[in-house]
Enzyme design. Structure first.
Site, mmCIF file in Angstrom:
data_model
loop_
_atom_site.group_PDB
_atom_site.id
_atom_site.type_symbol
_atom_site.label_atom_id
_atom_site.label_comp_id
_atom_site.label_asym_id
_atom_site.label_seq_id
_atom_site.Cartn_x
_atom_site.Cartn_y
_atom_site.Cartn_z
ATOM 1 N N ASP B 7 1.086 -1.500 -0.140
ATOM 2 C CA ASP B 7 -0.158 -0.049 -0.054
ATOM 3 C C ASP B 7 0.996 1.070 -0.002
ATOM 4 O OD1 ASP B 7 -2.616 0.932 0.429
ATOM 5 O OD2 ASP B 7 -2.112 1.938 2.464
ATOM 6 N N GLU B 68 -1.350 -1.313 -5.215
ATOM 7 C CA GLU B 68 -2.191 -0.215 -5.529
ATOM 8 C C GLU B 68 -1.720 0.859 -6.518
ATOM 9 O OE1 GLU B 68 -4.597 0.838 -1.623
ATOM 10 O OE2 GLU B 68 -4.977 2.887 -3.534
ATOM 11 N N ASP B 141 -2.819 1.304 6.631
ATOM 12 C CA ASP B 141 -1.713 1.191 5.644
ATOM 13 C C ASP B 141 -1.677 -0.614 5.356
ATOM 14 O OD1 ASP B 141 -0.565 4.311 4.924
ATOM 15 O OD2 ASP B 141 -1.193 3.169 7.174
#
Lengths: 173, 173
Positions: B7, B68, B141
């Site tokens: 992330d 991501e 996160d």
């Protein structure tokens, strides 16, 4: 002072090395554009950019790397690639202990042409004149990388004077 | 299949390794968050992220790195840092020959919760349940990195079946 300017991008990443100091003629040391294929994986594209920037840091030994500060643009996909390429340039410079500075497009335009809203042709014309070239550097990414480097040669020297004045306990006049 | 989910972010970059295959229980291998100081230079921050991701690729030997896919968000400054961190993760993986896949936030949410517009709490609750953890991974996160890895464990297997069917000359049913 020798500066490597980087106009970041995945498809075309401009690299330009300029040597000089304020009030003296500037010298073009090298200019090129790294191209990577849109068909290649993102990681492979970034790897190509990393390798070339690293080669240039090694062979041209700049004092500073100047990279365009990325702002939101119309095409989100393009902005992301631009940000990723600029990140890779900053990473490679940090690994070699070369300071990284960023300038906005309007700072660069104002530095080389006196006009923060100058168009690409005007910037290219000034880069050509300031570096005493026979023809405009092409593509635009090459010209933009040189403009970034010129901006840093001039602004970096001003910043150093300000820091020296501050360190001496005085205030810049 | 073992997946390292990333992330991406400059201030906090979530890393999570998950092992498993569709239809079988998933296993948490490792989870952590790389933090870098907003006071540090961009290059130094990216260098810290590069080093940690590289360590994890070496020590956890994932089959794939899932990161991501970054889209425009409200805060342009945050998006740029996110894109730069994701670029560094993709770069390091490419250097080690580890395939990089990207998933959008809504793909990840849909994969772990069945709802592409699930909120962070719902995603965290599902990650906790799917990995049979005693408590929700924190900060968000860390949870998001694990959700990305889970998404890839499941989607990656489906993609492999489609490729195998295509290679066999048939069409996926």
């Amino acid at each position: 002072m020798r500066v490597l300017g980087v106009d970041p991008g995945l498809t075309r990443c401009g690299l330009g090395v300029v040597e000089g100091s304020p009030g003296r003629p500037l010298t073009l040391v090298a200019v090129d554009v790294v191209r990577t294929s849109a068909d290649a994986d993102l990681g492979e594209r970034l790897l190509s950019i990393e390798q070339r920037v690293d080669e240039w840091l090694r062979s041209h030994a700049p004092d500073t790397l100047a990279v365009e500060r990325v702002f939101s643009q119309h095409n989100v996909r393009t902005v992301m690639g631009t940000a990723q390429a600029s990140g890779v340039a900053a990473l490679v410079a940090a690994r070699r202990g070369v300071p990284v500075v960023t300038h906005t497009p309007s700072e660069v335009k104002a530095a080389v042409s006196g006009n923060g809203t100058a168009d690409k042709a005007q910037v290219a014309a000034m880069v050509t004149r300031l570096l005493r070239l026979d023809a405009r550097p092409k593509p635009a990414d090459a010209s933009d990388a040189l403009a970034l480097a010129i901006c840093q040669v001039w602004r970096g020297a001003a910043d150093q004077r300000l820091r020296a004045a501050a360190a001496a306990g005085g205030r810049p006049r």
